[in-house]
Design an enzyme around this catalytic site. Structure first.
Site, short mmCIF file in Angstrom:
data_model
loop_
_atom_site.label_atom_id
_atom_site.label_comp_id
_atom_site.label_asym_id
_atom_site.label_seq_id
_atom_site.Cartn_x
_atom_site.Cartn_y
_atom_site.Cartn_z
N CYS A 74 9.53 -3.88 -7.82
CA CYS A 74 10.58 -4.88 -7.73
C CYS A 74 11.85 -4.17 -7.29
O CYS A 74 11.91 -2.95 -7.24
CB CYS A 74 10.81 -5.52 -9.09
SG CYS A 74 9.31 -6.17 -9.83
N GLU A 98 -2.91 -5.98 7.23
CA GLU A 98 -1.65 -6.16 6.50
C GLU A 98 -0.75 -7.20 7.15
O GLU A 98 -0.18 -8.04 6.49
CB GLU A 98 -0.85 -4.85 6.49
CG GLU A 98 -1.37 -3.78 5.63
CD GLU A 98 -0.40 -2.60 5.61
OE1 GLU A 98 0.17 -2.33 4.55
OE2 GLU A 98 -0.24 -1.93 6.65
N ASN A 125 11.88 -2.72 -13.55
CA ASN A 125 10.82 -2.45 -12.59
C ASN A 125 9.86 -1.49 -13.27
O ASN A 125 10.29 -0.53 -13.88
CB ASN A 125 11.44 -1.81 -11.34
CG ASN A 125 10.41 -1.41 -10.31
OD1 ASN A 125 9.27 -1.87 -10.35
ND2 ASN A 125 10.80 -0.54 -9.39
N GLY A 126 8.55 -1.78 -13.20
CA GLY A 126 7.57 -0.91 -13.86
C GLY A 126 6.69 -1.72 -14.79
O GLY A 126 6.63 -2.95 -14.68
N LYS A 146 -3.40 -1.78 9.61
CA LYS A 146 -2.22 -2.45 10.19
C LYS A 146 -2.56 -3.90 10.52
O LYS A 146 -1.79 -4.81 10.23
CB LYS A 146 -1.74 -1.76 11.48
CG LYS A 146 -1.03 -0.45 11.33
CD LYS A 146 0.38 -0.54 10.80
CE LYS A 146 0.41 -0.35 9.32
NZ LYS A 146 0.34 0.98 8.80
N TRP A 166 8.31 -8.74 -7.73
CA TRP A 166 6.94 -8.77 -7.21
C TRP A 166 6.08 -8.76 -8.46
O TRP A 166 5.99 -7.76 -9.16
CB TRP A 166 6.70 -7.53 -6.36
CG TRP A 166 5.43 -7.55 -5.56
CD1 TRP A 166 5.25 -8.10 -4.32
CD2 TRP A 166 4.18 -6.98 -5.92
NE1 TRP A 166 3.97 -7.90 -3.90
CE2 TRP A 166 3.28 -7.21 -4.85
CE3 TRP A 166 3.71 -6.29 -7.04
CZ2 TRP A 166 1.96 -6.80 -4.87
CZ3 TRP A 166 2.39 -5.87 -7.05
CH2 TRP A 166 1.54 -6.12 -5.97
N ARG A 207 10.91 -4.82 -1.38
CA ARG A 207 10.24 -4.28 -2.57
C ARG A 207 9.54 -5.38 -3.36
O ARG A 207 8.77 -5.10 -4.28
CB ARG A 207 11.25 -3.59 -3.48
CG ARG A 207 12.00 -2.44 -2.83
CD ARG A 207 12.96 -1.83 -3.81
NE ARG A 207 12.22 -1.19 -4.88
CZ ARG A 207 11.87 0.09 -4.89
NH1 ARG A 207 12.21 0.87 -3.90
NH2 ARG A 207 11.20 0.59 -5.88
N GLU A 249 -6.62 3.49 10.17
CA GLU A 249 -5.21 3.14 10.01
C GLU A 249 -4.89 1.88 10.83
O GLU A 249 -4.16 1.00 10.38
CB GLU A 249 -4.34 4.34 10.43
CG GLU A 249 -2.89 4.06 10.77
CD GLU A 249 -2.10 3.36 9.68
OE1 GLU A 249 -2.58 3.23 8.54
OE2 GLU A 249 -0.99 2.88 9.98
N LYS A 256 6.93 -2.74 -0.20
CA LYS A 256 7.13 -1.48 0.52
C LYS A 256 6.75 -0.28 -0.32
O LYS A 256 6.14 0.66 0.14
CB LYS A 256 8.59 -1.38 0.97
CG LYS A 256 8.90 -0.13 1.78
CD LYS A 256 8.21 -0.19 3.13
CE LYS A 256 8.47 1.01 4.00
NZ LYS A 256 7.48 1.11 5.07
N HIS A 312 -25.62 1.87 11.30
CA HIS A 312 -26.27 2.00 10.00
C HIS A 312 -26.03 0.77 9.12
O HIS A 312 -26.05 0.87 7.90
CB HIS A 312 -25.81 3.28 9.30
CG HIS A 312 -26.21 4.51 10.04
ND1 HIS A 312 -27.47 5.04 10.00
CD2 HIS A 312 -25.52 5.29 10.92
CE1 HIS A 312 -27.54 6.11 10.78
NE2 HIS A 312 -26.36 6.27 11.36
C1 AGP Z 1 1.43 0.94 4.98
O1 AGP Z 1 1.50 0.09 6.08
C2 AGP Z 1 1.13 0.28 3.72
N1 AGP Z 1 2.05 -0.76 3.42
C3 AGP Z 1 0.72 1.13 2.53
O2 AGP Z 1 -0.63 1.43 2.71
C4 AGP Z 1 1.47 2.46 2.28
O3 AGP Z 1 1.21 3.36 3.31
C5 AGP Z 1 1.05 3.05 0.93
O4 AGP Z 1 1.38 2.17 -0.09
C6 AGP Z 1 1.68 4.41 0.67
O5 AGP Z 1 3.07 4.32 0.66
P1 AGP Z 1 4.00 5.60 0.72
O6 AGP Z 1 3.84 6.21 2.08
O7 AGP Z 1 5.39 5.08 0.49
O8 AGP Z 1 3.54 6.52 -0.36
#
Ligand code: AGP
Length: 606
Positions: A2, A483, A101-102, A480, A75, A27, A476, A601, A499
């Site tokens: 958050c 997400e 937060n936490g 993307k 969040w 966040r 990766e 984020k 496979h």
């Molecule tokens: C990246 O597009 C993602 N939102 C997510 O996988 C991110 O890379 C992951 O949470 C790690 O974050 P960080 O690089 O801040 O540690």
């Protein structure tokens, strides 16, 4: 997960406070709220579900009067997304208000005890126990500071907390443990926040609070003390190198696109990192047994590094996803754990590092955010210098990490004697071509990639395939796509396809193949055989490859041909093309690009 913000000034703070949580929305953004003290016996709280802009208008946040306020954008972790569960949370007498937060892991026990003692809970959150605890201790001690410290000492779990109270209207109390919280020192106000983005429009001067420390912030001063000893702690004021313009969209429709466009600069910054720092870390990777860790994108970047170390560095390190790290890691003094993280605050990666430290391993990190928890806890650090990454999706930070890790792998190869200095320099020279080639991709290929994305936007299933170093790039790129567009995508090695997954190939399943350049002949040929297998089953295949002599093979349904570049540069450039494909797919599908649903984020919870 958050965003917490607090502002204290001699003037009205409501508008500034709203801007702060607006800046922190990446966040978390399912609900938000503001609390303010303004001379009366109670703290005024306004909150609701929805994004900051919408709730702020509906609840008229900016009409709240006061010089001391805290705010939160949530969040959800404990409790549904409801008005009651939104922060700030208040004590029974409404004289204390808290944002958090936490996760408080002993909240159920505390809640039962406080309920028995007559406290009335109105939310399902773990956070609410904190404010009732403080209220409870205040009744016993008649001191806000004593009550705050006593309450915090009872908490188990992770937390960053900011609190205001009508009993001491001229200060903000705050504390952190394994969740980020920093103080910002402005000309006419002071701030507390989860990160600097909250107050970057006002100041770059920051003070970091460490775990198990609490702080009191007034409009013109701050003090930090240890929770366990009560002793004052001296801490330097740091000047952040980023400004608000760097953190703004600069004319782009989305941060994601802006950050994709910033990659030429970011690659240059990564290439400019002092050679001695790279050499020092490379030396450590040679002297110790290396494990690289990260999660989500940074795990795939760790896997990319695994290939680079294997191909050029003379040894294959382990690459572990940090969320699984503690279940797999066998290590001790002879080990080095290298963490990769944009934010430096990711819970899973921090936990992996702590676990490694407990086992006696040395730790290092490649991190983008200066002063973040990870940056401060490791033995060796490389700061990426990629500038703020605001979009929830990591693009430019991931690119920078790939370059830095490649440099370390090449240097490790030189130290081990498996490649010559001349070869390493030649590969670095190849990397130096990347910035201008990315520029060309952005200028010359964006339109075509947009056309493909539009034409294929009805497809709900994508496979991203690659071999060798192209395999982590495929994974990766699939992440993307998932997400940002909410379209199902899987990344896998091309050789793995036959496979099992090949059973899914039909006209409703698209494939993207990251083709190695022809000079990697064996790899090229074997990648082509996967393409043939897909074609034979009637699947659409998009090839991403460098421009080379002759026409691209006709077997592909579409080909994104990238400008001529050294073969070594191919995977980095292909990743940019795949970022654009995901971006334009999401644009076509009208997704929430910078803040995709359910994502945040900085994932600071388990
Ligand atoms: C990246 O597009 C993602 N939102 C997510 O996988 C991110 O890379 C992951 O949470 C790690 O974050 P960080 O690089 O801040 O540690």
């Amino acid at each position: 997960m958050c965003g917490i913000a607090g502002v204290i000034s001699l003037g009205e703070v409501a508008e500034r406070l709203v801007k702060c949580i607006h800046n922190l929305e990446y966040r978390g953004y399912d609900s938000c709220g503001v609390a303010m003290v303004n001379g009366g016996p109670q703290v005024h709280v306004r909150k609701n579900i929805g994004a900051v802009g919408e709730v702020s208008e509906k609840e008229r946040f900016s009409t709240l009067s006061g010089h001391t306020g805290i705010a939160h954008t949530r969040w959800a972790t404990h409790g549904a997304v409801t008005k009651e569960n939104a922060h700030p949370h208040s004590s029974c007498g409404a004289d204390f208000s808290i944002t958090h937060n936490g996760i408080i892991s002993n909240h159920e026990r505390l809640r039962s005890r406080l309920s028995r003692d007559g406290h009335n809970f109105v939310s399902d959150t773990d956070t609410e126990v904190i404010v009732h605890l403080v209220e409870d201790y205040f009744k016993k001690t008649n001191s806000v500071e004593k009550a705050f410290v006593a309450a915090i000492r009872e908490l188990e779990g992770t937390y960053a907390v900011a609190m205001i109270t009508s009993h001491e209207p001229d200060r903000i109390f705050c504390v952190r443990k394994e969740s980020p919280l920093i103080i910002g020192l402005g000309a006419d106000a002071n701030y507390v926040a989860s990160d600097f983005n909250a107050f970057i429009d006002h100041t770059k001067r920051v003070v970091f609070i460490e775990d198990d420390e609490y702080a009191q912030v007034t409009h013109d001063s701050h003090s930090i003390k240890s929770i366990s000893t009560g002793e004052p702690v001296a801490r330097d004021v740091l000047e952040l190198p980023w400004d608000s313009e760097m953190a703004q969209k600069g004319g782009f429709p989305h941060y994601m696109l802006k950050e994709i466009y910033e990659q030429p600069i970011v690659v240059n910054s990564a290439l400019d990192i002092d050679e001695e720092r790279i050499r020092d870390l490379a030396r450590q990777t040679v002297e110790k047994t290396l494990t690289i860790t990260g999660v989500g994108t940074t795990f795939y970047i760790s896997q990319f590094a695994q290939y680079m170390f294997s191909l050029y560095g003379g040894a294959t390190p382990l690459a572990l996803s940090s969320d699984e790290f503690r279940h797999l890691a066998q290590m001790g003094k002879e080990s080095l754990v290298l963490a990769v993280s944009q934010s430096g605050e990711t819970y899973d990666t921090l936990t992996a590092l702590r676990h490694a430290q407990k086992l006696g391993a040395s730790t290092a990190a490649i991190v983008n955010v200066m002063g973040s928890s990870m940056a401060r806890m490791v033995d060796s650090l490389i700061l990426q210098g990629s500038g703020p990454e605001i979009c929830v999706l990591s693009t430019k930070a991931a690119m920078s990490q790939m370059i830095i890790l490649t440099r370390i792998a090449l240097e490790a190869g030189v130290i081990r004697g498996v490649i010559s200095r001349k070869v390493a320099n030649a590969r670095i020279k190849d990397l130096r071509v990347i910035p201008e080639t990315i520029e060309r991709i952005l200028n010359e290929k964006s339109g075509f990639i947009h056309t493909i994305a539009k034409a294929q936007s009805h497809i709900n299933h994508w496979l991203f395939l690659g071999r060798e170093r192209y395999y982590p790039v495929a994974r990766e790129s699939a992440l993307k796509m998932k997400e940002v567009s909410y379209v199902h995508a899987e990344g896998m090695p091309s050789g793995f396809l036959k496979h099992g997954t090949i059973a899914l190939i039909d006209e409703k399943m698209n494939s993207v193949v990251f083709m190695p350049p022809k000079e990697q002949k064996e790899l090229y040929d074997i990648s082509m055989s996967s393409v043939e297998e897909i074609r034979a089953r009637g699947g659409y295949i998009l090839g991403i490859m460098l421009e080379e002599k002759g026409k691209p093979p006709a077997i592909f349904s579409d080909v994104i041909t990238l400008p001529k570049a050294p073969a070594f540069a191919a995977p980095y450039l292909q990743m940019v093309a795949a970022q654009l494909l995901s971006y334009f797919t999401a644009v076509t599908l009208k997704r929430n690009i910078d803040r995709p649903r359910s994502l945040a984020k900085s994932v600071t919870v388990a």
